[in-house]
Design an enzyme around this catalytic site. Structure first.
Site, PDB file in Angstrom:
ATOM      1  N   HIS A  24       2.825  31.697   9.460  1.00 49.94           N
ATOM      2  CA  HIS A  24       1.631  31.932   8.646  1.00 49.94           C
ATOM      3  C   HIS A  24       1.295  33.422   8.683  1.00 49.94           C
ATOM      4  O   HIS A  24       1.352  34.057   9.739  1.00 49.94           O
ATOM      5  CB  HIS A  24       0.451  31.113   9.208  1.00 49.94           C
ATOM      6  CG  HIS A  24      -0.876  31.454   8.613  1.00 49.94           C
ATOM      7  ND1 HIS A  24      -1.838  32.176   9.293  1.00 49.94           N
ATOM      8  CD2 HIS A  24      -1.412  31.183   7.396  1.00 49.94           C
ATOM      9  CE1 HIS A  24      -2.906  32.321   8.530  1.00 49.94           C
ATOM     10  NE2 HIS A  24      -2.674  31.723   7.375  1.00 49.94           N
ATOM     11  N   GLU A  27       5.582  33.951   4.952  1.00 41.81           N
ATOM     12  CA  GLU A  27       4.518  34.055   3.956  1.00 41.81           C
ATOM     13  C   GLU A  27       4.290  35.500   3.534  1.00 41.81           C
ATOM     14  O   GLU A  27       4.325  36.414   4.368  1.00 41.81           O
ATOM     15  CB  GLU A  27       3.219  33.468   4.511  1.00 41.81           C
ATOM     16  CG  GLU A  27       2.106  33.417   3.481  1.00 41.81           C
ATOM     17  CD  GLU A  27       0.838  32.754   3.999  1.00 41.81           C
ATOM     18  OE1 GLU A  27      -0.013  32.391   3.157  1.00 41.81           O
ATOM     19  OE2 GLU A  27       0.690  32.603   5.226  1.00 41.81           O
ATOM     20  N   ASP A  87       1.331  37.540   1.333  1.00 43.35           N
ATOM     21  CA  ASP A  87       0.071  37.592   0.582  1.00 43.35           C
ATOM     22  C   ASP A  87       0.135  38.818  -0.326  1.00 43.35           C
ATOM     23  O   ASP A  87       0.096  39.963   0.150  1.00 43.35           O
ATOM     24  CB  ASP A  87      -1.122  37.712   1.534  1.00 43.35           C
ATOM     25  CG  ASP A  87      -1.366  36.430   2.311  1.00 43.35           C
ATOM     26  OD1 ASP A  87      -0.581  35.485   2.128  1.00 43.35           O
ATOM     27  OD2 ASP A  87      -2.322  36.374   3.097  1.00 43.35           O
ATOM     28  N   SER A 106      -0.424  22.411   0.209  1.00 44.66           N
ATOM     29  CA  SER A 106      -0.704  23.057   1.488  1.00 44.66           C
ATOM     30  C   SER A 106      -2.033  22.532   2.011  1.00 44.66           C
ATOM     31  O   SER A 106      -2.989  22.363   1.250  1.00 44.66           O
ATOM     32  CB  SER A 106      -0.769  24.575   1.330  1.00 44.66           C
ATOM     33  OG  SER A 106       0.504  25.109   1.059  1.00 44.66           O
ATOM     34  N   ASP A 123      -5.739  30.624  40.639  1.00 46.87           N
ATOM     35  CA  ASP A 123      -6.916  31.454  40.892  1.00 46.87           C
ATOM     36  C   ASP A 123      -8.144  30.567  40.747  1.00 46.87           C
ATOM     37  O   ASP A 123      -8.488  30.151  39.640  1.00 46.87           O
ATOM     38  CB  ASP A 123      -6.985  32.624  39.903  1.00 46.87           C
ATOM     39  CG  ASP A 123      -8.036  33.665  40.304  1.00 46.87           C
ATOM     40  OD1 ASP A 123      -9.076  33.263  40.845  1.00 46.87           O
ATOM     41  OD2 ASP A 123      -7.804  34.861  40.065  1.00 46.87           O
TER      42      ASP A 123
END
Length: 819
Positions: A330, A360, A362, A537, A723
């Site tokens: 993504h 991807e 954009d 999607s 811890d």
């Protein structure tokens, strides 16, 4: 406040002594890594000036050379108060010759192409862009560094351990006199990640200080090394078969491999193992295996926990594309967060090299009529669309030859969409799929095998694919939202109504063949009105709702269609969601933020570790049948239900890394064994904490897991530094599909007499705790096993997903068929 100044210059005699000791250390190190008298090592040791490039105006000479440990590159700093910089050869991901990074392309002239090279690191740190003094020097630097990287990577476990411990011993020897005082021994123990009380350190020191000089040197240091690296658990297993002889004869090795590892092995195979792995020449001549040879064999890649057959492509790759889980990214272009971090072509390279098959982009209008890629309406930086496509073209098929899907989120004007189409056509060439395979209108997806070396475009399309064959049948769509807008998330409906519709360029539209993006209007609408190549999607919230509330319907939908899921927009720090529930629902393209190191990416890496890291994993048969009744939530009876118990003994670990470089920082390790799959299978068990020992901690703890759907199960071994105040810290991990554990190939009946004391104790304890459920496991004096993995080392990965040299977890595992 102390005065800041450089170290005083050494006198001539001191400098000669220093160089003499450096040569001794170098000689030992090149022997340990098998590069005696190697010309490339000599070249790196001599070093040379390189021009470091950061910008057009920032180009400065720096002197680089390899240190005597043969693993650390040293760079001279010109700044008076700054110490000289170093970096480890093990931290280098790759060395690239030429102007292959964004920095070199932007800040150097094209005529310098053959003078340039880049060092790309594994972690998310800046590349080192360099210019050599000549073309020959550039080639020499690249070739020499690559040889050293490959050599170190291919060292066997014993060589890695010896080299690492020798380096730590040299570092602990503060005055470089080739001797270790008591205080230097304590420093050394802390360097190798172990903290012992003074009385134990004194006892160890006195035992080795045979000369009673108060120092360890020569053979005393070797004795100290032998005591440190002695593995009691290996000794017990070895002596069980070597017996009083102290060495394994070929017959003993056959007995071990058949009884414990359930391997189909012959006497000839045993002779070959001894010839290959025995380091002692005299033992090899006698055709026997020492404990060192036995341990080297157990560390061999083919003897580790991962089934070696699954390292290659072993699944049927001729099924339709939608029958596979596909490794997917993504916002692939981002290196860091989603709001202000850098975008880079390097992010595409890293994802593709990891085996990612869906990336991807954009896309937005840029200046000079050149489209750009970035996260719109944020402060993330921009890269040219054509540069992203060039990087994708170059690295798409280096790890996997199977198809790459380019998922376009298109915000561009028609004019710049035409530019996008031109760039993809001219750069990708014939590798870009622009028409369906075959002669007529396809009725189903082609297979990954048929699509080898091809690029598929996932985006909007103006009309149906059928229009190619019958133009009058279908008119243009009027649904023009972009990919990320297609998930009808109720929380964002108001925002989506304000977004403008997008007009599509026909040139770009025509490139969309098998992955046409459409709006999801429900499963019934998809079943009735959508063609096989039309896909939706789903934002994570919607996807998880469907996977939880309509799992079987979602699975049926994914038998015919492709589905892509992606993280919510609120994950601005690039965190991820758990991909497992969506894989359980048959979703193929479960997109994650590859730039984020996290548990979810560990699961993704583990899922796609197998099948040759092809980025494609064949879905189980019940996720590929239209009439399937499989539901991961309700888990009714069916072919998927194969109830097994997974038994795992966490025995020990070796050479765990420190969490930080402070001398006082010692790991307090614990091991978590996680099972991920359908909800009924998901479980976590953990060991006790071993305090102050990251070097050779031992647990010898047994766990049992019920597994109902093994084909969807992943096993994750997680080591943490305990811890109690601020929470445990990550140390290392390894994730693997349960069905990819290395299994023995012999019959499933294992006589009790074949097992070691540890295994017998394991089953006795197991049977006492589970008498009612487990009585059926016994046949007279035998145990019925479905699969037996035996004693295995588990390689360990750091938080970036890279192998940690010398580190390992040692386990004993078996899978019992309950039915």
């Amino acid at each position: 406040m102390p005065c800041l100044c450089k170290e005083p210059k050494l006198s001539t005699s001191e400098e000669l002594l220093r160089r003499s000791r450096e040569l001794e250390v170098l000689k030992m190190n090149v022997q340990l890594i098998g590069l005696d008298d190697d010309m490339d090592v000599q070249f790196l040791r001599e070093g040379g000036d390189l021009l470091k490039v950061r910008s057009v105006s920032w180009k400065k000479n720096r002197y680089f050379r390899l240190q005597e440990d043969c693993k650390t590159m040293w760079r001279e700093s010109k700044k008076y108060f700054r110490s000289h910089r170093t970096f480890s050869i093990d931290d280098i991901a790759v060395v690239r010759l030429g102007r292959q990074t964004e920095g070199l392309k932007e800040y150097t002239d094209q005529k310098m192409e053959n003078y340039c090279f880049s060092i790309v690191f594994k972690e998310h740190r800046k590349n080192l862009d360099l210019i050599a003094t000549s073309e020959e020097k550039a080639k020499q630097w690249v070739a020499s560094l690559q040889k050293l990287i490959v050599t170190r990577k291919n060292l066997n476990q014993q060589q890695k351990t010896e080299h690492w411990i020798f380096s730590c011993l040299h570092k602990a020897d503060k005055n470089k006199d080739s001797r270790l005082s008591m205080s230097e021994v304590k420093d050394f123990l802390r360097l190798i990640n172990i903290d012992v009380d003074d009385s134990y350190a004194d006892m160890l020191f006195e035992k080795c200080d045979r000369s009673k000089s108060g120092y360890l040197s020569g053979e005393e240091i070797k004795l100290f090394y032998d005591l440190l690296t002695y593995r009691e658990e290996i000794g017990v297993i070895f002596l069980e078969y070597a017996r009083s002889a102290g060495v394994m004869k070929p017959e003993n090795l056959v007995e071990f491999l058949q009884n414990e590892q359930r391997e189909m092995i012959t006497l000839a195979d045993a002779h070959h193992i001894i010839e290959t792995f025995e380091p002692d020449v005299k033992a090899k001549e006698k055709k026997v295996l020492t404990k060192d040879g036995f341990l080297i064999y157990l560390h061999h890649p083919d003897a580790l926990i991962l089934n070696p057959e699954h390292k290659e492509v072993y699944q049927d790759m001729s099924q339709p594309l939608n029958h596979y889980f596909i490794s997917s990214s993504h916002n692939t272009y981002l290196m860091e967060d989603q709001l202000k971090g850098p975008s880079s072509t390097e992010a595409y390279i890293r994802a593709l090299v990891q085996g990612c098959r869906c990336v991807e982009l954009d896309c937005w209008d840029g200046s000079d009529d050149e489209p750009v890629v970035y996260h719109g309406y944020t402060l993330t930086s921009k890269i040219l669309f054509k540069d992203a496509i060039k990087a994708i073209k170059e690295y798409a098929f280096k790890t996997s030859e199977y198809p790459v899907i380019l998922s376009l989120e298109n915000h561009c004007s028609v004019e710049q969409q035409e530019v996008m189409a031109h760039h993809m056509s001219s750069i990708l060439g014939s590798a870009l799929l622009t028409s369906p395979l075959g002669d007529g209108m396809p009725k189903n997806f082609p297979s990954p095998e048929e699509l080898k070396g091809k690029f598929l475009i996932k985006a909007k399309r103006l009309n149906k694919l059928e229009a190619i064959y019958a133009p009058e049948v279908v008119t243009a769509d009027d649904s023009d939202v972009t990919e990320e807008e297609e998930s009808n998330d109720e929380d964002e409906l108001e925002e989506e109504t304000k977004k403008k519709k997008l007009k599509l360029a026909r040139e770009l539209s025509n490139m969309v063949i098998y992955c046409k993006s459409v709006h999801f209007n429900g499963f019934e609408d998809a079943r009735k009105n959508l063609s096989f190549y039309e896909m939706s999607s789903f934002k994570e919230k919607k996807a998880f709702t469907l996977a939880e509330e309509s799992a079987n319907t979602f699975i049926s939908h994914n038998v015919d269609k492709l589905s892509r899921t992606y993280p919510a927009g609120s994950r601005t720090d690039s965190t991820n969601y758990n991909p497992v529930p969506l894989w359980n629902a048959g979703c193929q393209i479960v997109a994650l933020n590859f730039q984020k190191n996290c548990d979810d990416m560990d699961l993704n890496q583990g899922k796609f570790l197998v099948n040759g890291k092809s980025g494609y994993i064949l879905k189980p048969a019940y996720l590929r049948k239209r009439d399937t009744e499989f539901d991961p939530i309700t888990l009714t009876r069916g072919e998927w239900l194969k109830h097994k118990t997974f038994h795992i003994m966490i025995i020990s670990a070796q050479q765990l890394p420190k969490i930080n470089n402070k001398k006082s920082s010692i790991v307090d390790p614990l091991v978590k064994v996680e099972l991920h799959g359908v909800p009924a299978d998901t479980s976590v068990k953990e060991t006790r904490v071993v305090e102050n020992n990251g070097f050779n901690p031992e647990w010898n703890e047994n766990f049992q897991f019920d597994v109902y759907v093994p084909e969807l199960a992943l096993v994750r071994f997680l080591i943490e530094d305990h811890d109690s105040t601020s929470g445990n810290e990550f140390v290392a991990q390894y994730t693997i599909p349960l069905n990819s554990l290395k299994m023995g190939k012999l019959d499933s009946v294992v006589p009790m007499s074949f097992l070691t004391r540890e295994a017998i104790d394991f089953f006795r304890n197991y049977l006492m705790r589970n008498a009612a459920q487990s009585a059926h496991l016994l046949l007279t004096d035998s145990i019925i096993l479905c699969s037996h993995t035996g004693y295995r080392h588990v390689p360990l990965l750091d938080k970036t997903g890279h192998i940690i040299p010398a580190a390992a977890l040692f386990v004993h595992a078996m899978i019992v068929d309950v039915e």
